[in-house]
Each structure stands twice: as structure tokens, then as C-alpha cells.
Design a protein around this motif. Structure first.
Motif, mmCIF file in Angstrom:
data_model
loop_
_atom_site.group_PDB
_atom_site.id
_atom_site.type_symbol
_atom_site.label_atom_id
_atom_site.label_comp_id
_atom_site.label_asym_id
_atom_site.label_seq_id
_atom_site.Cartn_x
_atom_site.Cartn_y
_atom_site.Cartn_z
ATOM 1 N N ALA A 164 -3.912 4.345 -6.852
ATOM 2 C CA ALA A 164 -2.804 4.543 -5.912
ATOM 3 C C ALA A 164 -2.569 6.029 -5.662
ATOM 4 C CB ALA A 164 -1.538 3.880 -6.452
ATOM 5 N N VAL A 165 -2.619 6.821 -6.704
ATOM 6 C CA VAL A 165 -2.444 8.270 -6.577
ATOM 7 C C VAL A 165 -3.486 8.853 -5.635
ATOM 8 C CG1 VAL A 165 -2.585 10.470 -7.808
ATOM 9 C CG2 VAL A 165 -1.314 8.554 -8.801
ATOM 10 N N GLU A 166 -4.731 8.422 -5.788
ATOM 11 C CA GLU A 166 -5.820 8.936 -4.949
ATOM 12 C C GLU A 166 -5.583 8.619 -3.480
ATOM 13 O OE1 GLU A 166 -10.708 8.555 -4.525
ATOM 14 O OE2 GLU A 166 -9.651 7.512 -6.132
ATOM 15 N N LEU A 167 -5.201 7.383 -3.179
ATOM 16 C CA LEU A 167 -4.936 7.002 -1.789
ATOM 17 C C LEU A 167 -3.748 7.775 -1.218
ATOM 18 C CD1 LEU A 167 -5.418 3.106 -1.907
ATOM 19 C CD2 LEU A 167 -6.763 4.726 -0.556
ATOM 20 N N ILE A 168 -2.709 7.928 -1.997
ATOM 21 C CA ILE A 168 -1.497 8.612 -1.525
ATOM 22 C C ILE A 168 -1.758 10.093 -1.280
ATOM 23 C CG2 ILE A 168 0.808 9.367 -2.270
ATOM 24 C CD1 ILE A 168 1.078 6.550 -3.583
ATOM 25 N N ASN A 169 -2.487 10.727 -2.190
ATOM 26 C CA ASN A 169 -2.736 12.163 -2.035
ATOM 27 C C ASN A 169 -3.605 12.474 -0.818
ATOM 28 O OD1 ASN A 169 -1.152 12.794 -4.230
ATOM 29 N ND2 ASN A 169 -2.854 13.021 -5.658
ATOM 30 N N LYS A 170 -4.448 11.531 -0.407
ATOM 31 C CA LYS A 170 -5.316 11.736 0.759
ATOM 32 C C LYS A 170 -4.582 11.515 2.079
ATOM 33 C CE LYS A 170 -9.791 10.424 -1.292
ATOM 34 N NZ LYS A 170 -10.852 9.376 -1.267
ATOM 35 N N ALA A 171 -3.544 10.692 2.062
ATOM 36 C CA ALA A 171 -2.885 10.269 3.302
ATOM 37 C C ALA A 171 -2.008 11.373 3.882
ATOM 38 C CB ALA A 171 -2.057 9.025 3.049
ATOM 39 N N LYS A 172 -1.865 11.360 5.213
ATOM 40 C CA LYS A 172 -1.036 12.332 5.918
ATOM 41 C C LYS A 172 0.326 11.750 6.307
ATOM 42 C CE LYS A 172 -4.373 15.352 5.934
ATOM 43 N NZ LYS A 172 -4.320 16.530 5.042
ATOM 44 N N LYS A 173 0.310 10.545 6.876
ATOM 45 C CA LYS A 173 1.547 9.894 7.326
ATOM 46 C C LYS A 173 1.724 8.599 6.528
ATOM 47 C CE LYS A 173 0.687 9.488 11.731
ATOM 48 N NZ LYS A 173 0.904 9.223 13.179
ATOM 49 N N ILE A 174 2.656 8.626 5.604
ATOM 50 C CA ILE A 174 2.884 7.478 4.709
ATOM 51 C C ILE A 174 4.209 6.820 5.073
ATOM 52 C CG2 ILE A 174 3.180 6.754 2.303
ATOM 53 C CD1 ILE A 174 1.578 9.236 1.499
ATOM 54 N N ALA A 175 4.222 5.503 5.050
ATOM 55 C CA ALA A 175 5.458 4.746 5.278
ATOM 56 C C ALA A 175 5.633 3.723 4.173
ATOM 57 C CB ALA A 175 5.428 4.056 6.635
ATOM 58 N N ILE A 176 6.872 3.375 3.914
ATOM 59 C CA ILE A 176 7.211 2.383 2.889
ATOM 60 C C ILE A 176 7.858 1.180 3.568
ATOM 61 C CG2 ILE A 176 8.693 1.892 0.897
ATOM 62 C CD1 ILE A 176 8.440 4.901 0.189
ATOM 63 N N LEU A 177 7.377 -0.010 3.234
ATOM 64 C CA LEU A 177 8.041 -1.257 3.628
ATOM 65 C C LEU A 177 8.600 -1.875 2.356
ATOM 66 C CD1 LEU A 177 8.853 -3.478 5.595
ATOM 67 C CD2 LEU A 177 6.575 -4.479 5.320
ATOM 68 N N ALA A 178 9.916 -1.882 2.231
ATOM 69 C CA ALA A 178 10.573 -2.268 0.981
ATOM 70 C C ALA A 178 11.281 -3.606 1.125
ATOM 71 C CB ALA A 178 11.572 -1.195 0.567
ATOM 72 N N GLY A 179 11.098 -4.446 0.124
ATOM 73 C CA GLY A 179 11.699 -5.769 0.130
ATOM 74 C C GLY A 179 12.772 -5.939 -0.924
ATOM 75 N N HIS A 180 13.260 -7.165 -1.003
ATOM 76 C CA HIS A 180 14.362 -7.524 -1.893
ATOM 77 C C HIS A 180 14.020 -7.292 -3.360
ATOM 78 C CE1 HIS A 180 16.590 -10.714 -4.219
ATOM 79 N NE2 HIS A 180 17.594 -10.119 -3.618
ATOM 80 N N GLY A 181 12.728 -7.338 -3.703
ATOM 81 C CA GLY A 181 12.323 -7.114 -5.091
ATOM 82 C C GLY A 181 12.528 -5.700 -5.574
ATOM 83 N N CYS A 182 12.984 -4.808 -4.686
ATOM 84 C CA CYS A 182 13.262 -3.410 -5.057
ATOM 85 C C CYS A 182 14.694 -3.217 -5.552
ATOM 86 C CB CYS A 182 13.009 -2.484 -3.876
ATOM 87 S SG CYS A 182 11.298 -2.392 -3.327
ATOM 88 N N ARG A 183 15.438 -4.305 -5.724
ATOM 89 C CA ARG A 183 16.863 -4.163 -6.042
ATOM 90 C C ARG A 183 17.095 -3.312 -7.283
ATOM 91 N NH1 ARG A 183 21.140 -5.914 -3.968
ATOM 92 N NH2 ARG A 183 20.030 -7.435 -2.679
ATOM 93 N N GLU A 184 16.269 -3.481 -8.313
ATOM 94 C CA GLU A 184 16.454 -2.708 -9.540
ATOM 95 C C GLU A 184 15.711 -1.376 -9.492
ATOM 96 O OE1 GLU A 184 18.652 -3.755 -11.704
ATOM 97 O OE2 GLU A 184 18.934 -5.556 -10.473
#
Length: 579
Positions: free
Chosen positions: A192-212
């Protein structure tokens, strides 16, 4: 101690405070056990379907086990819809159903139904009690599965077994609720770190499981300069006022929320099985994290799937990723979202005082006056649209509804369940008239228990969301089928012993909201609103354009041919559009 009393003792030990239901012969010993207890209350509903939605509302707002009950065949069948809602919202609920005496089962006896077959799809486990000896073990098994898998289980209590002497009390023990955390592997974190560090425009789609994991996801967004788009069910986690939030996508979404996940070059999906595939990118690199592995890749192609707890994943990820410096993508979307919110505020101005009224104005004033820890139950239909667009579920506000099952009639009873659980918090129900009509008999129950729920009924005498669905596929609205013959809901509230006000003028809207807020009784705001109000998704494909165009052309032809209902429909739409 009989089997019914033993069952109640086990439920009390897990923290159950209420049992929502309608009693009958097979449940009589169980209800009598409740009457003799100081630790749990029987909540007598008019309809079992409302009782099961109330159990959902209690469990969804507390996170604890909730219980509903119905007697043999017919009563047990009425519970089904609310239980399906609890299943699809992943809410732990136990359904207790009576059954005819064992000796008569299989004879097509009066009210006999094979409930095992009926409940096979909705329940993960069914504790069908045949003897007092097995009762404590299978009762506790049902409760453990419901709690730890966040699902629905059923306990079947035959009328003859209910009064039998309890056995095997030594098998009754404190029940375990799992606190285990599912941890992704080190290799998955590094990938995951490798993919994130390479990316330029990152977006997050967050669902109900993020409550905590709210704070952790916000920190991730800040470090990556990543806009956060959220699902409707997560609207009270990543509210309108939270940093880097750009709103919703999907059928009732907004442009910045949609653009965030469509225009990125890396999408991070966190704890969501977002169902609308037409609003997801399918060629973008995607990381999906979910505690349920069957969700990963379920809606779109995934470059890296991670089976694990979202909070744990983000906590381990944050120190390893590089901080992004280019915020252009984020800045554009947050500016667009701010402009969108400004437009929505203008749409909800009380100066737009056409009659029937704009429904947005009511949502705006509820947002202004509801407490910071208010609980909102949102009906399925256009009421969900106005709530999502005009209410910010900030601070400790909660939003619940039938977001996955999509059932009408969830609003009032789930509000009652939430109010039973939290008697000192404000509970608001945002409902359409069609949905309220399905459940309105239990407003009497709200009065009986003095539940000060505040119910906004958007009264446009029409199933408006169904009308939109018809138009989307090129049909002219079937006005007779869509029409609702409504009572004066404020009069109905007072007739039942509650309070209410009918609002037909924009100048009276805020006063009505304040009256509801301050009321100590169940309160109905009968909001007479325009059925011609339109709300379009953030992205419209050619299929939808052709569908609406075809529908409107057909409507015009019907008007020319003398169809008075279609003429009234078009006039309302034009009136709302040009005001």
C-alpha cells in the motif's frame, strides 16, 4: 424457573433493556416473565413490523444487542422486513418468535408456519428449542453469533416448551463479545505504501466501517492531500464541516464527491461496499480495505485488496507514507464543495416562499436548530435527498435508516427505538408521507410511552421518489398509483394524544421546528410541500438523459390530449424550477 424465565435471564445478562413486539399465546409466559422483572421492559407495538424496525433503531444507535418478538405464524412473519433491514445494516438483533406446541407441528394446525424455511435467508443462526435441556446452549449460541457477527438470529419458543421447567442452568455463563482486531500483514502495508507514494492524485471513499477510525482517516487525508468522499451511511462520520470532506457520490450525491473518486489516479476505499458501480472508476488503481473479504473487488477492480481493520491499517500506514505537497486536486474539490453548499443554502432560503413549499427549507432549519447530539432517522425516498443535501451530521449527531435494504416505513419506528435507548437525546425523523402512512399506527405507541420524537412529514400527496424512477426510464408518471390521500397529520397527532402543527407558509417553518424541538411529547410537523421538486444525481448518463427526455415528451403529449393530472404535475415542476 421455567424456560421463558431462563431465556429472559440470559438476555438480561447481555444488557438487553427492551423487548419490542406484539404478544400472543405462544409468548405469554415470556411476556409474564418480563412483567415480573425490574430490569427489562416490554414495549407493546401495534404492528410487529414496526417492532422489528424499533429493535434495529435501538441496536444501531447503541451498538448493543436489541430484541423484537412476535407470536406464532402471522406475528412472526410481520417481523421479517425490519429484520432484513438489521441484517443488511449489520446490526445485532435477536428475534424471538413463538411456535405452536410440538405435538401439533407438521399437521397444518391453525397459524402453523414453517418459520425455519421462512427465516433461513435473514438469520445467520436459528435456535429452535425442542426441549428444555437444549435451551440454554442454543439460546446463548444465537446471542453470541448475533453480537459478534453483527447480524440477525432467531429464537423459536414453542408454546408448550415456554412453560416447562428450565434445565441445565449450569450451562448459563457470561457471554463473550469479541474485541479482537484483524491485522493486515506487513507485506500488505508495504504494498500500500508503494502504491500511495507513486500516486499524484489520491482520493478516499470512506464508508460506515470507518466509525471507529474517523480521526485516523482525517489524518491520512491531510497527509496525502486527498479529498474524502463518503457514503450516505457515513454522513455522520465525515460530515459537511469536516476537513477535506467533499461530500457524497451516488444517486443522491454532489458533483465534488463524484469528481473526487472519478478523477483521481489512486482510489483508497475504506470499509465500504458502495453498491452503485456506475459511480465508481473501473480503470483507476484502487486499494480496498475491508474487514469482510467478500466485499473486496465486489463493485470495481482492485489493484490491492487488504483484509483487515481500517483503524489498524491506517495507524500502521501513516508513519510509512510520504507527505504530499501538491494540494491542487484537493483545493479545487473543496472549493467546489463550498460553492455547492452555498448554493444549497440559497435553495433553502425562506424567501423562496412559493406554495406548496420547498422541502429544502424544512431541512435547513432542522439543521440550524437540532442539538449537536441529535439522532436522525431518515426515510427511504426524497426525504433522504433533502436530509443528505441540507443537514450536516456534525459533532455527535447520528444518522440511521434503511440505507442498504431500502425499505419504506423505517423512519418512525426506528426513531422510537432510538428514543427508548436514549431518552434524553433529541430524535428527529425525516419522512415522506407515503412512508409515514405505512407506520403511522404506532404513533399511538410513541404517545403511550411518552417518547418525544420529532417527526417531519414532507406531505406532497405523492410517492415522489418513485415518480423520479419512472421518469428516469422514460415512463410517464402513473399519477393514480403515485397519489397519496393524506389526513391532516397535525390533527392526527393531537387525536392520538401528541402534539403537531401544519405548515403551509414559509414564514411559519422555523417556528414549527422550534416548537417540535421544545416539545416533551411526540410531535408531528405536517409540512405541505411541492411534489414537483426535482433532484438530479451528480452525473447523468445518456441513458438517463434519454429517459427523462422521453418521459417529459410523453407528459406534454398527455397534457395536450387533456390529461389534467399530468398538467398539474408539469405545473408544479415548472413552478419549483423557476422560483
Amino acid at each position: 424457573m421455567n424456560v421463558s424465565e431462563q431465556l429472559l435471564q440470559i438476555l438480561i445478562s447481555t444488557g438487553v433493556k427492551n423487548v419490542h413486539g406484539v404478544t400472543g399465546d405462544a409468548l405469554n409466559f415470556f411476556v409474564k416473565a418480563i412483567e415480573n422483572s425490574d430490569e427489562v421492559e416490554w414495549r407493546a407495538f401495534k404492528h410487529e413490523g414496526n417492532a422489528s424496525f424499533a429493535a434495529f433503531g435501538e441496536s444501531e444507535t447503541t451498538g448493543n444487542l436489541a430484541v423484537c418478538a412476535g407470536t406464532v405464524g402471522p406475528g412472526a412473519l410481520h417481523l421479517i422486513n425490519g429484520l432484513y433491514n438489521a441484517k443488511k445494516e449489520r446490526t445485532p438483533v435477536i428475534a424471538i418468535t413463538g411456535q405452536i406446541p410440538r405435538a401439533l407441528q407438521g399437521t397444518n394446525y391453525f397459524q402453523e408456519v414453517d418459520l425455519k424455511k421462512v427465516y433461513d435467508d435473514v438469520c445467520e443462526y436459528q435456535a429452535i428449542i425442542k426441549t428444555p435441556e437444549e435451551a440454554p446452549q442454543i439460546i446463548q449460541r444465537a446471542i453470541k453469533i448475533a453480537l459478534n457477527n453483527r447480524t440477525v438470529c432467531r429464537i423459536e419458543l414453542p408454546a408448550d416448551v415456554a412453560e416447562m421447567e428450565a434445565e441445565n442452568q449450569e450451562f448459563v455463563y457470561p457471554l463473550m463479545k469479541s474485541e479482537a482486531i484483524l491485522t493486515p500483514s506487513n507485506l500488505q502495508i508495504e504494498n500500500a505504501v508503494e502504491l500511495i507514494n507513486k500516486a499524484k492524485k489520491i482520493a478516499i471513499l470512506a464508508g460506515h466501517g470507518c466509525r471507529e477510525a474517523r480521526e485516523e482517516v482525517l489524518a491520512l487525508s491531510k497527509k496525502l492531500k486527498a479529498p474524502i468522499t463518503h457514503t450516505l451511511k457515513a454522513a455522520d462520520i465525515f460530515d459537511h464541516d469536516a476537513e477535506n470532506v467533499v461530500g457524497l457520490t451516488g444517486l443522491i450525491g454532489n458533483p465534488s464527491g463524484y469528481q473526487g473518486i472519478i478523477q483521481c489516479d489512486l482510489l483508497i476505499m475504506l470499509a465500504t461496499d458502495f453498491p452503485y458501480i456506475q459511480f465508481l472508476p473501473h480503470e483507476t488503481d484502487t486499494i480496498q480495505v475491508d474487514i469482510r473479504p467478500e466485499n473486496i473487488g465486489n463493485r470495481t477492480s482492485v489493484k490491492l485488496g487488504i483484509h483487515g481493520d481500517v483503524k489498524n491499517f491506517v495507524e500502521r500506514l501513516l508513519p510509512k507514507i510520504e507527505e504530499k505537497t501538491d494540494s491542487k486536486f484537493l483545493d479545487i474539490l473543496t472549493a467546489n464543495f463550498a460553492a455547492y453548499r452555498k448554493d444549497k443554502l440559497a435553495e433553502a432560503s425562506p424567501e423562496r416562499d412559493i406554495e406548496p413549499l420547498h422541502p429544502q427549507i424544512f431541512a435547513r432549519y432542522i439543521n440550524d436548530h437540532a442539538s449537536n447530539d441529535a439522532i436522525f432517522t431518515i426515510e427511504t425516498g426524497t426525504s433522504a435527498i433533502w436530509a443528505a443535501k441540507h443537514i450536516s451530521f456534525h459533532t455527535q449527531r447520528r444518522i440511521i435508516g434503511s440505507f442498504n435494504h431500502g425499505s419504506m416505513a423505517v423512519g418512525l419506528p426506528s426513531a422510537m427505538g432510538a428514543q427508548f435507548a436514549f431518552p434524553n437525546r433529541e430524535v428527529w425523523c425525516i419522512s415522506g408521507d407515503g412512508a409515514f402512512n405505512m407506520a403511522m399506527q404506532d404513533f399511538i405507541t410513541a404517545v403511550r410511552y411518552n417518547l418525544p420524537v420529532k417527526i417531519l412529514i414532507l406531505n406532497n400527496s405523492q410517492l415522489s421518489f418513485v415518480k423520479l424512477e419512472m421518469e428516469q426510464v422514460g415512463l410517464t408518471p402513473a399519477m393514480d398509483a403515485l397519489h397519496q390521500d393524506n389526513v391532516n397529520y397535525a390533527d392526527y397527532a393531537r387525536l392520538c394524544g401528541g402534539e403537531g402543527v401544519r405548515v403551509e407558509k414559509a414564514a411559519d417553518i422555523e417556528k414549527a421546528i422550534v416548537m417540535a424541538k421544545n416539545s416533551k411529547k411526540p410531535f408531528i410537523i405536517d409540512a405541505v410541500v411541492n411534489s414537483g421538486e426535482l433532484s438530479l444525481p451528480p452525473h447523468i448518463g445518456m441513458k438517463q438523459i434519454l429517459g427523462f427526455g422521453t418521459s417529459k415528451a410523453k407528459e406534454v403529449l398527455q397534457v395536450i390530449s387533456g390529461d389534467k393530472n399530468q398538467w398539474e404535475n408539469l405545473k408544479k415542476e415548472l413552478k419549483t424550477y423557476f422560483d
